[in-house]
Design a protein around this motif. Structure first.
Motif, PDB file in Angstrom:
ATOM      1  N   GLN A  90     102.427 103.254  75.034  1.00 27.66           N
ATOM      2  CA  GLN A  90     103.187 104.489  75.011  1.00 27.66           C
ATOM      3  C   GLN A  90     103.685 104.765  76.429  1.00 27.66           C
ATOM      4  O   GLN A  90     102.929 104.653  77.378  1.00 27.66           O
ATOM      5  CB  GLN A  90     102.262 105.638  74.595  1.00 27.66           C
ATOM      6  CG  GLN A  90     101.835 105.571  73.163  1.00 27.66           C
ATOM      7  CD  GLN A  90     102.790 106.304  72.270  1.00 27.66           C
ATOM      8  OE1 GLN A  90     103.967 106.416  72.602  1.00 27.66           O
ATOM      9  NE2 GLN A  90     102.335 106.758  71.146  1.00 27.66           N
ATOM     10  N   LEU A  94     104.759 110.448  77.050  1.00 23.32           N
ATOM     11  CA  LEU A  94     104.407 110.821  75.686  1.00 23.32           C
ATOM     12  C   LEU A  94     102.933 111.182  75.550  1.00 23.32           C
ATOM     13  O   LEU A  94     102.507 111.673  74.519  1.00 23.32           O
ATOM     14  CB  LEU A  94     104.721 109.667  74.725  1.00 23.32           C
ATOM     15  CG  LEU A  94     106.197 109.390  74.490  1.00 23.32           C
ATOM     16  CD1 LEU A  94     106.367 108.272  73.499  1.00 23.32           C
ATOM     17  CD2 LEU A  94     106.886 110.638  73.979  1.00 23.32           C
ATOM     18  N   GLN A  97     101.394 114.492  73.952  1.00 23.30           N
ATOM     19  CA  GLN A  97     102.456 115.229  73.267  1.00 23.30           C
ATOM     20  C   GLN A  97     102.409 114.932  71.774  1.00 23.30           C
ATOM     21  O   GLN A  97     101.822 113.944  71.358  1.00 23.30           O
ATOM     22  CB  GLN A  97     103.820 114.808  73.817  1.00 23.30           C
ATOM     23  CG  GLN A  97     103.996 115.014  75.295  1.00 23.30           C
ATOM     24  CD  GLN A  97     104.149 116.469  75.664  1.00 23.30           C
ATOM     25  OE1 GLN A  97     104.380 117.310  74.801  1.00 23.30           O
ATOM     26  NE2 GLN A  97     103.986 116.787  76.934  1.00 23.30           N
ATOM     27  N   VAL A  99     103.968 113.324  68.921  1.00 25.26           N
ATOM     28  CA  VAL A  99     104.971 112.270  68.768  1.00 25.26           C
ATOM     29  C   VAL A  99     105.071 111.883  67.299  1.00 25.26           C
ATOM     30  O   VAL A  99     104.062 111.660  66.638  1.00 25.26           O
ATOM     31  CB  VAL A  99     104.602 111.017  69.589  1.00 25.26           C
ATOM     32  CG1 VAL A  99     105.698 109.976  69.476  1.00 25.26           C
ATOM     33  CG2 VAL A  99     104.362 111.383  71.027  1.00 25.26           C
ATOM     34  N   LYS A 101     106.623 109.003  64.950  1.00 29.16           N
ATOM     35  CA  LYS A 101     107.258 107.681  64.975  1.00 29.16           C
ATOM     36  C   LYS A 101     108.021 107.478  63.681  1.00 29.16           C
ATOM     37  O   LYS A 101     107.468 107.638  62.597  1.00 29.16           O
ATOM     38  CB  LYS A 101     106.186 106.605  65.102  1.00 29.16           C
ATOM     39  CG  LYS A 101     105.809 106.351  66.532  1.00 29.16           C
ATOM     40  CD  LYS A 101     104.958 105.102  66.644  1.00 29.16           C
ATOM     41  CE  LYS A 101     104.340 105.053  68.024  1.00 29.16           C
ATOM     42  NZ  LYS A 101     103.180 104.191  68.086  1.00 29.16           N
ATOM     43  N   ASN A 291     113.461 113.001  72.848  1.00 30.62           N
ATOM     44  CA  ASN A 291     113.560 111.554  72.704  1.00 30.62           C
ATOM     45  C   ASN A 291     112.270 110.890  73.179  1.00 30.62           C
ATOM     46  O   ASN A 291     111.870 111.056  74.321  1.00 30.62           O
ATOM     47  CB  ASN A 291     114.748 111.048  73.523  1.00 30.62           C
ATOM     48  CG  ASN A 291     115.098 109.624  73.191  1.00 30.62           C
ATOM     49  OD1 ASN A 291     114.359 108.960  72.462  1.00 30.62           O
ATOM     50  ND2 ASN A 291     116.212 109.157  73.701  1.00 30.62           N
ATOM     51  N   GLY A 292     111.641 110.136  72.309  1.00 29.68           N
ATOM     52  CA  GLY A 292     110.410 109.464  72.687  1.00 29.68           C
ATOM     53  C   GLY A 292     110.628 108.076  73.246  1.00 29.68           C
ATOM     54  O   GLY A 292     109.675 107.375  73.560  1.00 29.68           O
ATOM     55  N   ARG A 293     111.882 107.656  73.337  1.00 36.21           N
ATOM     56  CA  ARG A 293     112.134 106.287  73.804  1.00 36.21           C
ATOM     57  C   ARG A 293     112.602 106.238  75.249  1.00 36.21           C
ATOM     58  O   ARG A 293     112.648 105.194  75.864  1.00 36.21           O
ATOM     59  CB  ARG A 293     113.192 105.617  72.921  1.00 36.21           C
ATOM     60  CG  ARG A 293     112.682 105.347  71.519  1.00 36.21           C
ATOM     61  CD  ARG A 293     113.562 104.368  70.794  1.00 36.21           C
ATOM     62  NE  ARG A 293     114.886 104.894  70.543  1.00 36.21           N
ATOM     63  CZ  ARG A 293     115.830 104.223  69.889  1.00 36.21           C
ATOM     64  NH1 ARG A 293     115.582 103.014  69.453  1.00 36.21           N
ATOM     65  NH2 ARG A 293     117.005 104.763  69.676  1.00 36.21           N
ATOM     66  N   ARG A 301     111.792 118.629  78.850  1.00 36.14           N
ATOM     67  CA  ARG A 301     110.348 118.394  78.883  1.00 36.14           C
ATOM     68  C   ARG A 301     109.575 119.661  79.224  1.00 36.14           C
ATOM     69  O   ARG A 301     108.512 119.909  78.688  1.00 36.14           O
ATOM     70  CB  ARG A 301     110.031 117.327  79.946  1.00 36.14           C
ATOM     71  CG  ARG A 301     109.974 115.924  79.414  1.00 36.14           C
ATOM     72  CD  ARG A 301     109.557 114.993  80.511  1.00 36.14           C
ATOM     73  NE  ARG A 301     110.554 114.954  81.585  1.00 36.14           N
ATOM     74  CZ  ARG A 301     110.259 114.747  82.862  1.00 36.14           C
ATOM     75  NH1 ARG A 301     109.004 114.586  83.234  1.00 36.14           N
ATOM     76  NH2 ARG A 301     111.202 114.719  83.758  1.00 36.14           N
ATOM     77  N   TYR A 310     108.221 115.135  70.000  1.00 36.07           N
ATOM     78  CA  TYR A 310     108.905 113.905  70.395  1.00 36.07           C
ATOM     79  C   TYR A 310     109.174 113.039  69.164  1.00 36.07           C
ATOM     80  O   TYR A 310     108.323 112.931  68.283  1.00 36.07           O
ATOM     81  CB  TYR A 310     108.066 113.125  71.395  1.00 36.07           C
ATOM     82  CG  TYR A 310     108.116 113.707  72.790  1.00 36.07           C
ATOM     83  CD1 TYR A 310     108.972 113.175  73.736  1.00 36.07           C
ATOM     84  CD2 TYR A 310     107.316 114.790  73.140  1.00 36.07           C
ATOM     85  CE1 TYR A 310     109.019 113.704  75.017  1.00 36.07           C
ATOM     86  CE2 TYR A 310     107.365 115.329  74.414  1.00 36.07           C
ATOM     87  CZ  TYR A 310     108.226 114.766  75.348  1.00 36.07           C
ATOM     88  OH  TYR A 310     108.291 115.289  76.610  1.00 36.07           O
ATOM     89  N   LYS A 312     110.209 109.165  68.091  1.00 34.92           N
ATOM     90  CA  LYS A 312     110.354 107.814  68.597  1.00 34.92           C
ATOM     91  C   LYS A 312     110.869 106.951  67.454  1.00 34.92           C
ATOM     92  O   LYS A 312     110.163 106.700  66.478  1.00 34.92           O
ATOM     93  CB  LYS A 312     108.997 107.303  69.066  1.00 34.92           C
ATOM     94  CG  LYS A 312     109.122 106.223  70.102  1.00 34.92           C
ATOM     95  CD  LYS A 312     107.779 105.832  70.648  1.00 34.92           C
ATOM     96  CE  LYS A 312     107.965 104.634  71.521  1.00 34.92           C
ATOM     97  NZ  LYS A 312     106.725 103.957  71.769  1.00 34.92           N
ATOM     98  N   GLN A 323     114.851 115.542  62.027  1.00 35.02           N
ATOM     99  CA  GLN A 323     113.756 116.184  62.745  1.00 35.02           C
ATOM    100  C   GLN A 323     113.190 117.361  61.959  1.00 35.02           C
ATOM    101  O   GLN A 323     111.977 117.540  61.889  1.00 35.02           O
ATOM    102  CB  GLN A 323     114.256 116.625  64.126  1.00 35.02           C
ATOM    103  CG  GLN A 323     114.714 115.431  64.961  1.00 35.02           C
ATOM    104  CD  GLN A 323     115.242 115.819  66.325  1.00 35.02           C
ATOM    105  OE1 GLN A 323     115.316 116.999  66.651  1.00 35.02           O
ATOM    106  NE2 GLN A 323     115.605 114.835  67.126  1.00 35.02           N
TER     107      GLN A 323
END
Lengths: 545, 423
Positions: A90, A94, A97, A99, A101, A291-293, A301, A310, A312, A323
């Motif tokens: 990760q 992240l 947080q 997250v 996926k 954005n998790g990427r 943030r 987040y 990803k 979302q």
């Protein structure tokens, strides 16, 4: 890299199958022969391994001299374990947080990404287009006439069905044209801007000590209300609705979409102020999708007073509809509001500077541009002025928005109200010899029948050819590969085609807007117009209620 | 070169009034050239995949079966005669004989099927759809090599008209077209497609001593040519050798269990496919290659194939446990190398139009085919194979499965609405 794992396991399956087959052939590999073959195989394997190991060491030495052997880069021939199983570390931002996926989706990588610093550009004509607002009557009531001078933030027109919402001028200047379509429907209200923009000054608003009603009234009067969009149906928000929650996606995963970090740079304060305002408008929460990427800007943030989630995953992970589905889905009778990043900034600027700030950073993208770049302008900029001296050839399609859910524009026309991107790609109106069987020009696809899938990083120069003719639904595996929601797209589309309202609603139509099914439409083997169908379904439900 | 071809096509384009002719022209034109249509309204770029490309990849996956099937027709023929019994002996004779049998089947299936497609496309005023590309490639592979061509023609016409066009064309049919044509023969002309006599080409009966029956093409065209180039020829006097039986492994198994099968065919022969059977389904290895190809390219849904195989395996194990007949006692894993189980899993059950459309539905659909097919294979006293009937049966119910999957999805959403409303 997960694909590598699949490839390796396939080889294993094949080898063991072949083994089985030989083992069943009497006399070929029986008794002592087995041992002989095993020894030969082992020796060969060791020899091969030795050669590869030496090559690998050379590679490592070379990497050291060039200086690319950082921890993040694997220069070895051998994949690292996490590259095989796909559980890469990760990123540090992240940690700790929330997250989510998303496994499904597809990034369409195209040439012509906007790069570099935001440049100033001289655009003089702007337009507000009533038809950008879903549900607007064809002939809204105009409050200006040709030749009249307006200031930025002054009302241009309103919808007779909802007269409280004011649609205002993004820039100051002179109304030079009111372009009409068939049946006198108003298409464009065109303003020739002043060299120096002057703003209508609104009274300062005390956010702390005012009621929600006063705030709503202030937003309606200033024109900033139009930044709020309401789901289901993706309308401009209704003024008598208190939304369940408000959702903002802080990244756009669509092809060539502008980087939100660039959009917000220098306007962080307005963004935070906008979030504060939104918190006053809902009894629920304000959710920020991050954005998790890729490391999001500190403005996102470190945003205050909001729930941060987040995401990803590949496109459409950046779509606010996706979302919402994963944070708190829209159910029957729920109403939520959504905004884009620059909409929040406009909202915040109103409270910081007491004016309607319609400035927009727009990404000019696409393979047919000489120089893809970011430019600073205002809502509804003229396309030919935006693209001046930048077009590589003239056999092109200009799109306001991205290639999936944007709208086709001619050079004379204007950027749509909510768009912050222009994409220019080649028109594909040419015949292709055996194009369906042996495609010579590379083209984006999710199908593994193209060799593309071996080169996931390859960027394409796509054109507008349909690559096939429209057919009835046949294939049933294409949408589900790119739809990261618990929604069965094909049955939903069939329900829309048969006008089965109950089923449409039941299958989740109200959670969707055009951009959410755009990727499904892209991959559709039968070349179905899904976005158009979806809107027909939404309209059918809206008429009912 | 491309421009020249394009001009040639333009020159021969028939007028739009001649509907049938123009439809046929359009089909060939779009076959040669991807059309110059551009997107409008929705997305601006489209995936390179279209229905033609999807379909042609299924046909590509079948090519190895075609090559092997051609050889196997000849090989089985000569094995029955006791000539050229080694796999590669008399290779050119085997291939020639295979082609003599296979090409007419292929032509009849396509002329009848495509003819009807063209006709209906012209009548309905749309372009020819690609559906028959796959059906037409599958039909020859699931027929016995000696199928009378007129019966084949009728069955294909039945399948395409009643099975497809009556429902609205490609994408609308309820039953798998290829299987529908086979099941038509199965019920209308059972003797041509069941029993021990039909799986080897060139004989009206497979009892030892029966004399081979070569057609005029072999005796008066091929034989003279072969003789002039000094090669071995087809021997018109030869007869079936003693002790030969044309029975398939399945009928042997239903009579006497696994021992009875292995007495005639080794498991490697069954695996590689040098056994009597329908034209294209005998080689399990090549079918597995086809499965891998279809799954890697994502043309076929792995869910159906995997759940089909799981269903068949589980049912096979249950049969082993039960074990009251000799067929039930056949080890479950050996069921996989007999008959057309793998072929059905790869190419028949995976037809996306007639299978369930939802991911969960596909798992249920595949499993049920595996289960029902195995039950029919083992328990049916008259005909020891079940995939054709099982798949057609589940085709009928695939919409029902989908219905319940959709209901579940809708209920999930309703429940959520209630939860948020009370919260």
């Amino acid at each position: 890299m997960k694909k590598l794992g699949i490839k390796i396991s396939l080889v294993f399956i094949w080898v063991s199958l072949a083994n089985q087959a030989f083992a069943q052939t009497p006399g070929l590999l029986d008794g002592a022969n087995w041992i002989t073959y095993a020894i030969i195989g082992l020796v060969g394997f060791i020899a091969l391994f030795f050669v590869i190991q030496v090559a690998d060491s050379f590679l490592a030495m070379q990497a050291k001299t060039v200086g690319v052997d950082t921890e993040a880069v694997n220069v070895s021939i051998f994949p690292k374990w996490n590259e095989i199983v796909g559980t890469s570390n990760q990123p540090s931002f992240l940690k700790g947080q929330e997250v989510k996926k998303l496994r499904k989706g597809h990034d369409i990588l195209l040439e012509g990404e906007a790069k570099g610093v935001v440049q100033n550009i001289s655009v003089r004509s702007f337009a507000v287009q009533p038809q950008n607002f879903i549900g607007m009557s064809p002939i809204p009531k105009l409050v200006v006439e040709i030749g009249q001078k307006v200031q930025a933030g002054e009302e241009l027109f309103f919808d007779k069905k909802r007269p409280e919402i004011k649609y205002v001028a993004p820039v100051s200047g002179e109304i030079v044209a009111i372009n009409r379509a068939a049946k006198r429907a108003i298409n464009e209200v065109v303003i020739l801007s002043d060299a120096e923009i002057t703003y209508k000054v609104f009274p300062a608003f005390d956010l702390e000590n005012s009621s929600r009603e006063e705030l709503v009234h202030y937003l309606l009067e200033s024109g900033a209300w139009t930044m709020l969009r309401q789901r289901p149906f993706d309308l401009v928000a209704e003024s008598d609705v208190v939304p369940r929650d408000i959702f903002i996606s802080t990244f756009d995963s669509a092809p060539l979409a502008p980087d939100s970090n660039v959009l917000v740079a220098g306007r962080e304060k307005s963004f935070q102020k906008g979030l504060d305002v939104l918190n006053k408008l809902t009894n629920g929460k304000v959710y920020l999708g991050l954005n998790g990427r890729q490391l999001p800007s500190p403005a996102f943030r470190d945003a205050q007073g909001v729930e941060k989630v987040y995401f990803k995953g590949k496109h459409p992970a950046g779509n606010v509809g996706v979302q919402i589905h994963h944070i708190k889905p829209i159910s029957a009778k729920d109403k939520v509001w959504t905004l884009d990043v620059q909409g929040v900034i406009t909202l915040g600027a109103l409270f910081l500077e007491n004016r309607f700030d319609a400035s927009r950073i727009v990404a000019l993208t696409g393979a047919e541009l000489k120089e893809p770049k970011y430019v600073k302008t205002y809502i509804g900029a003229n396309i030919s002025e935006l693209l001046k001296d930048n077009l590589a050839n003239d056999h092109i399609r200009i799109i306001s928005g991205d290639v999936l859910s944007g709208k086709q524009k001619s050079e004379k026309q204007f950027l749509n109200y909510y768009d912050d991107q222009v994409t220019v790609i080649e028109e594909g109106d040419d015949y292709e010899l055996f194009g369906w069987l042996l495609p010579l020009a590379p083209r984006p696809s999710i199908s593994n029948t193209f060799p593309n899938f071996l080169f996931p990083e390859q960027k394409f120069k796509a054109n507008t050819n349909t690559h096939g003719e429209k057919r009835a639904f046949v294939v049933t595996t294409d949408y589900e590969q790119v739809m990261p929601m618990d929604i069965l797209v094909q049955p939903l589309m069939k329900a829309i085609m048969t006008n089965d309202l109950e089923r449409m609603e039941g299958l989740g139509l109200l959670e969707l807007t055009e951009e959410d099914v755009a990727l499904c439409e892209f991959v559709c083997t039968s070349k179905m117009p899904l976005q158009q169908l979806l809107r027909e379904g939404l309209e059918a439900i809206r008429e009912q209620s | 070169m491309k421009q020249a071809l394009l001009n040639l096509f333009r020159k021969i384009e028939p007028s739009k009034e001649k509907k049938l002719l123009h439809t046929a022209y359009d089909a060939f034109f779009t076959f040669a050239f991807a059309p110059n249509e551009t997107t409008h309204g929705g997305v601006h770029i489209r995936d390179g995949m279209d229905l033609k490309r999807t379909m042609v990849h299924v046909v590509l996956a079948l090519q190895l079966c075609y090559v092997f099937g051609t050889w196997n027709i000849g090989h089985q023929h000569f094995v029955a005669l006791g000539e050229h019994t080694a796999p590669l002996a008399g290779l050119h004779l085997k291939i020639l004989y295979g082609l003599v049998k296979l090409i007419p089947i292929f032509i009849v299936a396509h002329v009848v099927g495509l003819g009807i497609e063209f006709f209906y496309a012209a009548r309905k005023g749309h372009s020819v759809e690609e559906g028959f590309l796959v059906s037409g490639a599958l039909i020859p592979l699931i027929m016995p090599p000696d199928i009378p061509l007129w019966i084949l023609g009728i069955s294909v016409a039945f399948a395409v008209i009643i099975g497809k066009e009556a429902f609205g064309g490609t994408g609308m049919n309820i039953w798998n077209i290829a299987l529908l044509s086979r099941v038509f023969i199965f019920f209308a002309y059972p003797t041509t497609i069941s029993g021990d006599d039909v799986w080897v080409a060139g004989f009206s009966s497979t009892t030892p001593g029966s004399v081979v029956e070569y057609g005029w093409f072999v005796t008066s065209v091929l034989n003279p040519i072969l003789a002039t180039i000094g090669s071995a020829t087809f021997n018109v006097q030869s007869a079936i050798v003693d002790g030969y039986t044309g029975a398939t492994p399945l009928s042997l198994a239903s009579q006497g269990g696994w021992e009875n099968v292995t007495a005639t065919y080794s498991s490697s022969a069954m695996l590689w496919g040098a056994i009597p059977g329908s034209v294209g389904e005998t080689s399990k290895v090549l079918v597995v290659l086809g499965i891998i190809f279809l799954i890697v390219t994502k043309i076929a849904d792995w869910r159906i194939i995997v759940s089909f195989l799981v269903g068949a395996a589980v049912t096979g194990m249950l049969m082993n446990l039960w074990g009251v007949t000799v067929f039930m006692q056949v080890p479950w894993y050996n069921q996989f190398i007999m008959g057309s189980l793998l072929f059905a899993a790869a190419f028949m059950a995976t037809d996306p139009v007639t299978a369930s459309a939802t991911p969960t539905g596909k798992l249920i659909y595949g499993f049920m085919i595996g289960f029902i097919g195995m039950v029919v294979r083992v328990l049916n006293p008259a005909y020891p194979e079940g995939w054709m009937l099982a798949i057609l049966f589940m085709n009928t119910f695939s919409a029902l499965i989908d219905h319940y999957v959709l209901e579940a999805n809708m209920k999930r959403r309703m429940k959520r609405a209630v939860v948020t409303a009370t919260a």
